[in-house]
Scaffold this motif. Sequence first.
Motif, PDB file in Angstrom:
ATOM      1  N   LEU A  54       0.823  -1.207   0.000  1.00  0.00           N
ATOM      2  CA  LEU A  54       0.000   0.000   0.000  1.00  0.00           C
ATOM      3  C   LEU A  54       0.860   1.261   0.000  1.00  0.00           C
ATOM      4  O   LEU A  54       0.525   2.250  -0.645  1.00  0.00           O
ATOM      5  CB  LEU A  54      -0.934  -0.005   1.221  1.00  0.00           C
ATOM      6  N   LEU A  60      -2.590   1.251  -7.182  1.00  0.00           N
ATOM      7  CA  LEU A  60      -3.014  -0.146  -7.253  1.00  0.00           C
ATOM      8  C   LEU A  60      -4.425  -0.278  -7.816  1.00  0.00           C
ATOM      9  O   LEU A  60      -4.882  -1.386  -8.058  1.00  0.00           O
ATOM     10  CB  LEU A  60      -2.941  -0.790  -5.867  1.00  0.00           C
ATOM     11  N   CYS A  61      -5.096   0.841  -8.004  1.00  0.00           N
ATOM     12  CA  CYS A  61      -6.474   0.810  -8.485  1.00  0.00           C
ATOM     13  C   CYS A  61      -6.512   0.469  -9.965  1.00  0.00           C
ATOM     14  O   CYS A  61      -5.877   1.131 -10.783  1.00  0.00           O
ATOM     15  CB  CYS A  61      -7.141   2.156  -8.248  1.00  0.00           C
ATOM     16  N   ALA A  66      -4.114  -8.507 -10.485  1.00  0.00           N
ATOM     17  CA  ALA A  66      -4.089  -8.009  -9.112  1.00  0.00           C
ATOM     18  C   ALA A  66      -2.780  -8.439  -8.444  1.00  0.00           C
ATOM     19  O   ALA A  66      -2.228  -9.485  -8.773  1.00  0.00           O
ATOM     20  CB  ALA A  66      -5.279  -8.552  -8.333  1.00  0.00           C
ATOM     21  N   THR A  79      -6.958  -8.491  -2.912  1.00  0.00           N
ATOM     22  CA  THR A  79      -8.122  -7.787  -3.444  1.00  0.00           C
ATOM     23  C   THR A  79      -7.936  -6.302  -3.190  1.00  0.00           C
ATOM     24  O   THR A  79      -7.689  -5.884  -2.058  1.00  0.00           O
ATOM     25  CB  THR A  79      -9.411  -8.287  -2.768  1.00  0.00           C
ATOM     26  N   VAL A  80      -8.039  -5.508  -4.253  1.00  0.00           N
ATOM     27  CA  VAL A  80      -7.862  -4.058  -4.158  1.00  0.00           C
ATOM     28  C   VAL A  80      -9.237  -3.406  -4.329  1.00  0.00           C
ATOM     29  O   VAL A  80      -9.912  -3.637  -5.318  1.00  0.00           O
ATOM     30  CB  VAL A  80      -6.891  -3.539  -5.244  1.00  0.00           C
ATOM     31  N   THR A  81      -9.627  -2.602  -3.341  1.00  0.00           N
ATOM     32  CA  THR A  81     -10.886  -1.867  -3.399  1.00  0.00           C
ATOM     33  C   THR A  81     -10.573  -0.383  -3.339  1.00  0.00           C
ATOM     34  O   THR A  81      -9.919   0.076  -2.399  1.00  0.00           O
ATOM     35  CB  THR A  81     -11.800  -2.252  -2.215  1.00  0.00           C
ATOM     36  N   CYS A  82     -11.016   0.357  -4.353  1.00  0.00           N
ATOM     37  CA  CYS A  82     -10.756   1.792  -4.416  1.00  0.00           C
ATOM     38  C   CYS A  82     -12.075   2.552  -4.381  1.00  0.00           C
ATOM     39  O   CYS A  82     -12.996   2.229  -5.128  1.00  0.00           O
ATOM     40  CB  CYS A  82      -9.996   2.143  -5.695  1.00  0.00           C
ATOM     41  N   THR A  99      -7.655   3.564  -0.929  1.00  0.00           N
ATOM     42  CA  THR A  99      -7.334   2.210  -1.361  1.00  0.00           C
ATOM     43  C   THR A  99      -7.339   1.280  -0.157  1.00  0.00           C
ATOM     44  O   THR A  99      -6.685   1.558   0.849  1.00  0.00           O
ATOM     45  CB  THR A  99      -5.948   2.173  -2.040  1.00  0.00           C
ATOM     46  N   LEU A 101      -6.642  -2.760   0.809  1.00  0.00           N
ATOM     47  CA  LEU A 101      -6.124  -4.051   0.370  1.00  0.00           C
ATOM     48  C   LEU A 101      -6.593  -5.124   1.336  1.00  0.00           C
ATOM     49  O   LEU A 101      -6.592  -4.928   2.553  1.00  0.00           O
ATOM     50  CB  LEU A 101      -4.593  -4.034   0.339  1.00  0.00           C
ATOM     51  N   LYS A 113      -7.470  -7.039   6.357  1.00  0.00           N
ATOM     52  CA  LYS A 113      -7.603  -5.804   5.583  1.00  0.00           C
ATOM     53  C   LYS A 113      -6.616  -4.759   6.078  1.00  0.00           C
ATOM     54  O   LYS A 113      -6.350  -4.666   7.271  1.00  0.00           O
ATOM     55  CB  LYS A 113      -9.013  -5.224   5.716  1.00  0.00           C
TER      56      LYS A 113
END
Length: 116
Positions: A54, A60-61, A66, A79-82, A99, A101, A113
């Motif tokens: 991170l 990373l978005c 991935a 898993t990347v959540t933006c 972001t 992760l 997380k």
Amino acid sequence: YNYQKGSTLLEALVALVLTSIIALGGALSIGKIMQAHRQSNIQQIAVNKLRVLLQSGSSLCGITPAPNITINNQSLNVTVTCTNQATTVKGANVTITKTVLSVTDSSLGGEVKVGE
């Protein structure tokens, strides 16, 4: 020999059984503690690797594929959540990309997380 009843032998056997039960309980407790400690160590390694990823400075978005992290010679998919968040800084509207992760595995005890 008529007055000898063997009560000392019986007391020794009862003491041996009680000692065995206590030792077995202690061994089971130590086993559970060691298992929890191992899982906690693996979770800490995962958190550290996710933090490094991170803080790498790269976006990373939306990257494909991935990113992965390796823990105990096992590659885990990250898993990347933006999400975009609007905020105001000194009167100017600014959009910040947050972001998060996460990685999920049974050895971690579920999901870990970073970035929330």
